[in-house]
Design a protein around this motif. Structure first.
Motif, PDB file in Angstrom:
ATOM      1  N   PRO A 130     -10.041   0.927  -4.014  1.00 42.72           N
ATOM      2  CA  PRO A 130      -9.802   1.234  -5.426  1.00 42.72           C
ATOM      3  C   PRO A 130      -9.150   2.606  -5.602  1.00 42.72           C
ATOM      4  CG  PRO A 130     -12.045   1.815  -4.844  1.00 42.72           C
ATOM      5  CD  PRO A 130     -11.383   1.354  -3.574  1.00 42.72           C
ATOM      6  N   THR A 131      -8.817   3.266  -4.473  1.00 46.57           N
ATOM      7  CA  THR A 131      -8.347   4.644  -4.574  1.00 46.57           C
ATOM      8  C   THR A 131      -6.832   4.738  -4.682  1.00 46.57           C
ATOM      9  OG1 THR A 131      -8.549   4.595  -2.190  1.00 46.57           O
ATOM     10  CG2 THR A 131     -10.280   5.728  -3.392  1.00 46.57           C
ATOM     11  N   LEU A 132      -6.154   3.614  -4.399  1.00 46.64           N
ATOM     12  CA  LEU A 132      -4.701   3.548  -4.454  1.00 46.64           C
ATOM     13  C   LEU A 132      -4.015   4.462  -3.458  1.00 46.64           C
ATOM     14  CD1 LEU A 132      -4.047   3.229  -8.301  1.00 46.64           C
ATOM     15  CD2 LEU A 132      -3.898   1.439  -6.558  1.00 46.64           C
ATOM     16  N   ASP A 133      -4.713   4.752  -2.353  1.00 49.62           N
ATOM     17  CA  ASP A 133      -3.989   5.523  -1.339  1.00 49.62           C
ATOM     18  C   ASP A 133      -3.173   4.560  -0.484  1.00 49.62           C
ATOM     19  OD1 ASP A 133      -7.083   6.522   0.322  1.00 49.62           O
ATOM     20  OD2 ASP A 133      -6.398   4.597  -0.451  1.00 49.62           O
ATOM     21  N   CYS A 134      -2.100   5.119   0.070  1.00 49.42           N
ATOM     22  CA  CYS A 134      -1.117   4.316   0.787  1.00 49.42           C
ATOM     23  C   CYS A 134      -1.723   3.812   2.091  1.00 49.42           C
ATOM     24  CB  CYS A 134       0.112   5.183   1.026  1.00 49.42           C
ATOM     25  SG  CYS A 134       1.103   4.679   2.400  1.00 49.42           S
ATOM     26  N   SER A 135      -1.642   2.496   2.261  1.00 43.99           N
ATOM     27  CA  SER A 135      -2.308   1.860   3.397  1.00 43.99           C
ATOM     28  C   SER A 135      -1.735   2.345   4.727  1.00 43.99           C
ATOM     29  CB  SER A 135      -2.174   0.347   3.270  1.00 43.99           C
ATOM     30  OG  SER A 135      -2.914  -0.288   4.262  1.00 43.99           O
ATOM     31  N   ALA A 136      -0.404   2.328   4.811  1.00 46.18           N
ATOM     32  CA  ALA A 136       0.229   2.741   6.064  1.00 46.18           C
ATOM     33  C   ALA A 136      -0.044   4.224   6.340  1.00 46.18           C
ATOM     34  CB  ALA A 136       1.727   2.481   5.996  1.00 46.18           C
TER      35      ALA A 136
END
Lengths: 286, 191, 660
Positions: free
Chosen positions: C188-194
């Motif tokens: 839910p934090t919307l940080d970039c997965s890669a």
């Protein structure tokens, strides 16, 4: 203590006994209720269901009159009037633009600095000992179901007490020696705004309340609202008489209970002008 | 009742925006838990439950909403508002919906029509005298709703208890109240 | 002659409220071999255990029967308990008079009491035949093997390696990273997965204790807990270790337009390629099925241009053996092939009906559209996007019965991304439930609601094209009305299923799968990261649908278990395993066929008969592999195999006690 007083349109009719008993009791407690000169209707449900600006403006005219009187607090006995005045006041105090617009409509220069209190709050402010000092009768035979209805406790911005389990009236009534029962329908709606147009709905709502008062083993209901009073007093006959299973619940206004305890006469308190018979219970104190 | 499909296409409705403007309540927050309906004392008599109204506002079903009896049967007891987990004052949404219906001259049907007639009768007496007049409002309601003897029993009982006053209680500056009505009327027409 | 003590537990009112416990104790006292019989409110409590210890000493008990709850709950408790009094811990027999008696017969107290007496008689009969058993020790190789180089495998590898153990990762694809590197932003934090997973990939690659095989598979697993021998098949990459990852080869390769698996076919790659720029290792692989050199036998462009002479067309598959003490399986998931199942959604015919993973690639700035959300059919930006949840999940009729657990949240995230990236767009989400059981998940969902996503409770029944748009027919079950959405694009949240080939992995390594093909944990609550096979552990979506936070948590949990195992130089082996009576064994080896753990091997023995020496074959049980299931004892015709603690003699005495 002097407080500006807003009687509301039912002051000589359905809410007559509320108005007179409240005045007697306040007088005894040293609260001077000064009627707003030439007050007008708050607009009630009809206005706020039709036009928001109309509702606020109708209430604002009266608030402006209070300011003109030089008073900073106004009280109303009728809960509906209290709610309308209090809601208008909160909105006007928060919204400068709205205040300007409303002032233009009413023709008054209201500053939105008036505090709106229900008569219940005003009386509850008097300290317990001073109230008790005025009592000459014990109300111990009364097993009261205190009924607050909706308008004093909802919505949140004008509530005078907890909306699910208010106790302010309980505390006031307990000073008289009466037993105040704990019950489930303190703040369930009686359907006041529908009592003319859809009275079958009101009958259904009132019957639930009367049943709950029966379950709690109360012998009367006490209200702080002329609309609730009329509804509970009149529409209960449809359940207590046709079904027979439920006990009749005489309905009083809370100042009537205080007034009887203070030694006022039945007539002064207007306790005999009800539809559901009150005499059996009143006989026990007077 | 016919259950026509709800069509969601590019013509996005402004209903929830209009409600927001009127009531300051954001209906999109509703997640349909139904607590409003569960606690509503009048829900049993409504044609749409309060949560259905909220849902229809989200979907922009303006005709269904404004023609429902529910919006006028709501007694503004505000039980829904104080219990809503999403902090939506549902009763204020209802209030704004009946105002919107009044603005569009939707008379309502059956029960809601009666509510509307009574409100109008009440405001008429208010406009006349500056204060409302119970007896006249009830009489007007009876005449306009074609039920002349409605509530006669109650009237009689109140009369016997000295709680009926035939003579209207008139505000001295009744013109001030009339002015309020007129200014608002002009404002609405101008707008 | 055994001296048996019987201890009957009330378990408060659990047993005592139904069974007449004192009556059971009185009856038990009369059984053959019983010298002491007692009852107590809670046998497992401190005073209850004390009571057993002192009775053992006072009455010189040689065996103990506890009649209480299931042995699954307290057998170990009572074994330890009697060991404190000096008895061999295996001289305990339990009678389950709770789960199998008082709980199921609570309305028939008299019959329940009678049954409890029978169950105790059975236990006493077995107790009379018990023999002391002794645990063996097994040496442990301090090295772990991880199958699957996704986020679960990488996380576990780093944890285990950081604790000072060697780790081997086997990854089937040419790069590690798994599904997580495909994703755009994570809820839910919307940080970039890669951005958060590629540094971990690099850490794993650079870790001195970690060895990574990519483009490799597990060929064979032998051995047992502490001592596995794994044959790894290194598929021919056609690029040797001289490669520096300079990129000349794939720039020059003339074979273009091969759909790139990494972008789910939405972009193209060459025949020699790395899946994505941050691939680890940064070493390409030749797709031999498409490379001209292999298909047509001529080209050689890459070899010609390679500056380090790293291209090796002759390279063959290699097999390497790794000896390890523990195996972690982290093979992840795949998405169900909805297009084969859902005709009502068009069987994949409509290009603008895509899956959530396609959406992830599309919305990713490094993806095939550079982060633009567009319709695959015409590249136009969609205005109205419909999301359909539970496609293949919660559908036992067409697909899977279970909930895939991550879809509610990623759909909320997708909705947020559409509303954020496309001004004036409209999002309709069809759902059955909105399940947000995670930290800050509900808040994320509510934020999406606030942003204007129209959540509609109901399942989509049909999707069909009208002009260049799609009509989505669903319902609003809360209003009880049908709903039709005119949509530009539809995104399906498809079910997570076990990764392709995971059944083979389970078979090769030797552990069980559940009804859906996910890997079976030893206990759903208390042993969630272990399989029933000793030394084989689980992490991530291979065990069941999971999101990233849960996967990483489980991976670290499994790592902790493995670190615990590898911290010992030797471990205790369960003594309740099969034993061969070699004198009776005929050497038919029927047992070997039936053993699910491959624990039985043939063994040659030499027997001296009068005047000669005979060499013959008998079955032999590998005590490290045997899990004590008892299947072999049933298969053994001469009755040479016995399960220690459950011998034929012991079981028959129980049967006699119950039936005679």
């Amino acid at each position: 203590m002097k407080v500006a007083y807003y009687p509301g349109c039912s002051y000589e009719t359905s809410g007559k006994d509320y108005e007179t008993s409240a005045k007697f009791v306040c007088n005894k407690l040293g609260i001077d209720l000064i009627e707003i000169p030439d007050w007008s209707c708050c607009g009630s449900t009809a206005a706020h269901s039709t036009d928001h600006l109309l509702a606020v403006s109708l209430a604002a005219r009266n608030l402006a009159l209070v300011e003109k009187m030089g008073f900073d607090t106004v009280t109303a006995s009728c809960s509906a009037c209290y709610q309308r005045l209090a809601l208008a006041q909160t909105e006007l105090a928060q919204d400068k633009k709205l205040l300007e617009q409303v002032n233009e409509i009413t023709g008054y220069d209201y500053k939105a600095a008036v505090k709106v209190n229900s008569i219940l709050e005003i009386i509850a402010c008097v300290d317990e000992e001073s109230i008790k000092a005025k009592f000459t009768r014990s109300m111990e035979n009364f097993r009261i179901a205190p009924y607050y209805g909706c308008l004093l406790v909802r919505p949140a911005k004008i509530k005078i007490d907890d909306p699910e389990n208010p106790t302010i009236m309980d505390r006031v009534l307990q000073t008289t020696g009466a037993r105040v029962v704990d019950w489930s329908h303190k703040t369930e709606c009686c359907g006041a705004s529908l009592s003319v147009s859809n009275n079958d709905i009101v009958t259904a709502l009132v019957s639930r309340i009367i049943k709950a008062a029966n379950v709690a083993d109360a012998n009367c209901i006490v209200t702080a609202c002329a609309l609730c009073h009329l509804n509970l007093d009149y529409y209960q006959s449809f359940v207590t008489q046709t079904k027979g299973a439920l006990k009749e619940m005489p309905v009083f206004y809370f100042p009537q209970i205080l007034g009887l305890a203070m030694g006022f006469s039945k007539k002064d308190m207007g306790v005999e002008y009800n539809i559901t018979d009150t005499s059996e219970l009143v006989k026990k104190v007077v | 009742m016919m259950q026509q499909p709800i069509v969601i296409d590019d013509r996005k409705s402004d209903l929830s925006k209009e409600v927001l403007l009127h009531s300051a309540q954001d209906s999109s927050l509703c997640f349909q838990c139904g607590k409003c309906t569960a606690g509503c004392p009048v829900a049993f008599a409504m044609d749409l439950t309060p949560n259905q109204i909220m849902r229809m506002v989200q979907l922009g079903l303006i005709d269904d909403v404004l023609n429902s009896q529910t919006i006028r049967l709501c007694a503004y007891c505000s039980t829904c508002s104080v219990r809503c987990p999403r902090n939506i004052a549902v009763a204020d949404v209802m209030d704004s919906l009946r105002i919107m219906a009044a603005e569009r001259n939707i008379p309502g049907t059956d029960r809601s029509r009666k509510v509307n007639i009574f409100n109008q009768a009440f405001l008429d007496t208010l406009n006349m005298f500056g204060r409302s007049h119970e007896v006249l409002a009830m009489l007007l309601f009876n005449l306009r709703s074609y039920q002349p003897f409605h509530n006669a029993k109650l009237g009689l009982k109140m009369f016997n208890n000295g709680k009926i006053k035939l003579k209207p209680d008139r505000v001295k500056a009744v013109n001030e109240v009339k002015e309020i009505f007129q200014r608002i009327n002009r404002l609405r027409k101008g707008a | 002659m055994q001296r048996i003590g019987v201890f009957i537990c009330w378990c408060g009112s659990n047993i005592g409220g139904v069974v007449d416990v004192p009556a059971v104790a009185r009856e038990a006292a009369k059984f053959h071999g019983v010298v002491y019989s007692a009852e107590y409110k809670y046998m497992c409590s401190e005073p209850g255990q004390e009571m057993i210890v002192s009775a053992i000493k006072e009455h010189r008990l040689t065996g103990v029967v506890v009649a209480s709850c299931s042995p699954a709950l307290h057998e170990i408790t009572f074994r330890k308990n009697i060991a404190r009094a000096g008895l061999n811990p295996y001289m305990l027999e339990m009678a389950n008079i709770r789960e199998q008696c008082s709980w199921v017969h609570q309305h028939e107290p008299e019959k329940a009491t009678k049954k409890a007496i029978d169950l105790v008689r059975r236990a006493v009969a077995k107790a009379g035949k018990l023999e002391p058993l002794f645990e063996s020790t097994i040496p442990v190789t301090k090295k772990a093997l991880i199958i699957g180089g996704g986020i679960a495998g990488i996380q576990a590898a780093l944890d285990i390696a950081d604790a000072g153990n060697e780790v081997v990762i086997i990854e089937r694809e040419p790069t590690i990273g798994g599904k997580m590197v495909l994703l755009d932003k994570t809820f839910p934090t919307l940080d970039c997965s890669a951005c958060i997973s590629t540094p971990k990939m690099v850490s794993a690659a650079q870790h001195p204790n970690i060895k990574i095989y990519t483009y490799a598979e597990v060929e064979e697993v032998k051995g047992y807990i502490g001592n596995f021998s794994v044959v790894v098949k290194q598929k021919a990459r056609s690029v040797n270790s001289k490669c520096t990852g300079c990129g000349t080869c794939w720039a020059k390769c003339p074979t273009k337009n091969i759909p790139n698996e990494f972008d789910l076919g939405m972009s193209m790659r060459k025949a020699i390629y790395i899946p994505f720029p941050q691939a680890v290792p940064n070493r390409p692989v030749i797709d031999r099925e498409r490379c001209r050199q292999f298909v047509k036998g001529k080209c050689g462009v890459c070899k010609k241009f390679c500056p380090t002479d790293a291209i090796d067309y002759e390279q063959g598959d290699e097999f390497v053996t790794e000896n390890v003490g523990a195996i972690l399986v982290a093979t992840g998931y795949d998405l169900i092939d909805w297009a084969k199942i859902y005709g009502e959604y068009g069987y994949g015919k409509y290009p603008d009906v895509i899956t959530g993973l396609h959406f992830e690639r599309m919305v990713n700035a490094s993806g095939p559209t550079g982060g633009k959300i567009v319709r695959p059919s015409d590249g136009e930006q969609p205005k109205t996007v419909v999301f359909v949840k539970c496609v293949g999940s919660r559908d036992e009729a067409k697909a899977r019965e279970y909930c895939s657990r991550a879809c509610c949240m990623y759909t909320a995230k997708h909705a947020h991304q559409v509303l954020e990236k496309i001004p004036g767009s409209q999002v309709v989400i069809f759902y059955i439930d909105v399940r947000c059981a995670g930290k800050a998940y509900e808040e994320f969902y509510l934020k999406t609601l606030h942003e204007g996503a129209i959540y509609t409770r109901g399942r989509v029944s049909k999707i069909y094209p009208e002009g260049n748009r799609l009509i989505v027919k669903g319902a609003d079950t809360l209003l009880g009305r049908p709903v039709e959405v005119v949509a530009d694009m539809v995104v399906l949240a498809t079910a997570m299923i076990p990764a392709e080939g995971s059944a083979d992995v389970a078979r090769t390594v030797g552990f069980t799968v559940d009804k859906d093909g996910f890997f079976q944990e030893a206990h759903p609550k208390l042993r969630p990261v272990e399989t029933n096979t000793g030394g084989v552990f689980l992490a991530g979506a291979c065990q069941g649908p999971k999101d990233i936070p849960d996967t990483v948590a489980q991976a670290s949990g499994a790592a902790a278990k493995i670190i615990g195992l590898l911290s010992h130089s030797e471990i205790a082996g369960e003594p309740t395993i099969a034993r061969v009576n070699e004198a009776m064994c005929s050497g038919c080896l029927a047992c070997r066929e039936i053993c699910p753990y491959r624990a039985i091997e043939p063994k040659e023995i030499v027997e001296r008969l009068p005047g000669k020496q005979v060499t013959r074959v008998v079955a032999s049980v590998n005590s490290g592999l045997c899990q004590g299931c008892g299947a072999c004892t049933v298969a053994c015709r001469p009755g040479a195999l016995n399960l220690k603690g459950f011998t034929n003699e012991q079981l028959l005495s129980e049967v006699d006690a119950l039936c005679l």
